[in-house]
Design a protein around this motif. Structure first.
Motif, mmCIF file in Angstrom:
data_model
loop_
_atom_site.group_PDB
_atom_site.id
_atom_site.type_symbol
_atom_site.label_atom_id
_atom_site.label_comp_id
_atom_site.label_asym_id
_atom_site.label_seq_id
_atom_site.Cartn_x
_atom_site.Cartn_y
_atom_site.Cartn_z
ATOM 1 N N CYS A 99 -3.213 11.116 11.909
ATOM 2 C CA CYS A 99 -3.563 10.351 10.825
ATOM 3 C C CYS A 99 -4.393 10.876 9.577
ATOM 4 C CB CYS A 99 -4.285 8.976 11.199
ATOM 5 S SG CYS A 99 -2.896 7.981 12.161
ATOM 6 N N TYR A 102 -1.681 12.746 7.837
ATOM 7 C CA TYR A 102 -1.131 11.898 6.947
ATOM 8 C C TYR A 102 -2.025 11.368 5.620
ATOM 9 C CZ TYR A 102 2.677 10.755 10.057
ATOM 10 O OH TYR A 102 3.746 10.827 10.980
ATOM 11 N N ALA A 103 -3.452 11.299 5.994
ATOM 12 C CA ALA A 103 -4.278 10.913 4.922
ATOM 13 C C ALA A 103 -4.125 12.243 4.027
ATOM 14 C CB ALA A 103 -5.673 10.796 5.249
ATOM 15 N N ILE A 106 -1.124 12.173 1.481
ATOM 16 C CA ILE A 106 -0.877 10.502 1.206
ATOM 17 C C ILE A 106 0.357 10.364 0.116
ATOM 18 C CG2 ILE A 106 -2.607 10.454 -0.362
ATOM 19 C CD1 ILE A 106 -2.184 7.850 2.039
ATOM 20 N N ASP A 111 4.598 3.395 1.318
ATOM 21 C CA ASP A 111 3.602 2.314 1.778
ATOM 22 C C ASP A 111 3.677 2.101 3.537
ATOM 23 O OD1 ASP A 111 2.796 1.831 -1.059
ATOM 24 O OD2 ASP A 111 3.981 0.413 -1.396
ATOM 25 N N HIS A 113 4.127 4.339 5.802
ATOM 26 C CA HIS A 113 3.300 5.104 6.437
ATOM 27 C C HIS A 113 1.928 4.946 6.101
ATOM 28 C CE1 HIS A 113 7.169 7.418 5.588
ATOM 29 N NE2 HIS A 113 7.246 7.389 6.636
ATOM 30 N N ARG A 114 1.512 4.722 4.875
ATOM 31 C CA ARG A 114 0.013 4.393 4.505
ATOM 32 C C ARG A 114 -0.593 3.376 5.322
ATOM 33 N NH1 ARG A 114 2.009 4.878 -1.225
ATOM 34 N NH2 ARG A 114 2.023 6.899 -1.621
ATOM 35 N N GLN A 115 0.096 2.269 5.480
ATOM 36 C CA GLN A 115 -0.200 1.207 6.240
ATOM 37 C C GLN A 115 -0.564 1.667 7.613
ATOM 38 O OE1 GLN A 115 2.532 -2.102 5.135
ATOM 39 N NE2 GLN A 115 1.733 -2.306 3.161
ATOM 40 N N SER A 117 -0.900 4.272 9.047
ATOM 41 C CA SER A 117 -2.132 5.482 9.278
ATOM 42 C C SER A 117 -3.511 4.708 8.917
ATOM 43 C CB SER A 117 -2.007 6.565 8.218
ATOM 44 O OG SER A 117 -1.891 6.238 7.192
ATOM 45 N N GLN A 118 -3.493 3.661 7.927
ATOM 46 C CA GLN A 118 -4.644 3.161 7.611
ATOM 47 C C GLN A 118 -5.096 1.951 8.880
ATOM 48 O OE1 GLN A 118 -6.920 3.489 5.301
ATOM 49 N NE2 GLN A 118 -7.992 2.325 6.562
#
Length: 182
Positions: A99, A102-103, A106, A111, A113-115, A117-118
């Motif tokens: 993650c 992923y960050a 970014i 979206d 993927h971002r969600q 990993s968040q």
């Protein structure tokens, strides 16, 4: 699930954790698996679908491992030390947190993927906050301190990357034991 599909997921995860998100191209995966990149498409609809599956698998596996390691530990100090050990183990394998990669990438993520990993970072912060529930004399509210702990571990892993010694990770691990009357 096919053996080749599983193998491709393992390769992609290792490529990302050892290098960057860009290392998980279908071309690179095919080369590493000894197949054509068009064959990778047979197993995964798209790179986006692969990346989403990887982050969800990583999330599940990370917390299964952490839960297993902490199953008989109630002391906040020992639980936080065990969490730090997970990060130290990643460093020993010259791997970053998936993650974290992923960050760092970014801008190349959608979206979903971002969600995903968040969600990993949120759960990790929640785990730390829950671990601190029985701690006394915290310098910050525990939800805020949980954010600092996660940031310190992730940042230490990143900054120690490529180094033989785990200087920052070990310093962070030592700091975790001084937070309070854990």
């Amino acid at each position: 699930m096919s053996e080749m599909r599983d193998q491709l997921k393992v390769i992609a995860t290792q490529q990302i954790r050892h290098k960057t998100l860009a290392a998980a191209s279908f071309r690179e995966l095919g080369k590493a698996a000894g197949i054509k990149s068009s064959s990778v498409h047979y197993h995964f609809k798209s790179r986006d679908a692969l990346l989403l599956e990887l982050v969800k698998d990583y999330h599940r596996d990370f917390f299964a491992d952490l839960s297993q390691r902490c199953s008989e530990i109630s002391s906040p100090r020992q639980r936080l030390s065990t969490l730090a050990d997970v990060f130290c183990d990643s460093h020993a394998k010259q791997m970053q947190c998936l993650c974290q990669a992923y960050a760092a990438g970014i801008d190349s993520l959608n979206d979903e993927h971002r969600q995903a990993s968040q969600a990993f970072f949120d759960e990790l912060q929640h785990w730390v906050s829950d671990t601190l529930a029985n701690a006394r004399l915290l310098a910050l509210p525990r939800d805020e301190l949980a954010k600092v702990v996660v940031s310190a571990l992730e940042g230490s892993l990143l900054l120690d990357r490529g180094e033989q010694e785990q200087q920052r990770l070990q310093a962070t691990k030592a700091w975790l034991t001084t937070l309070s009357s854990l």
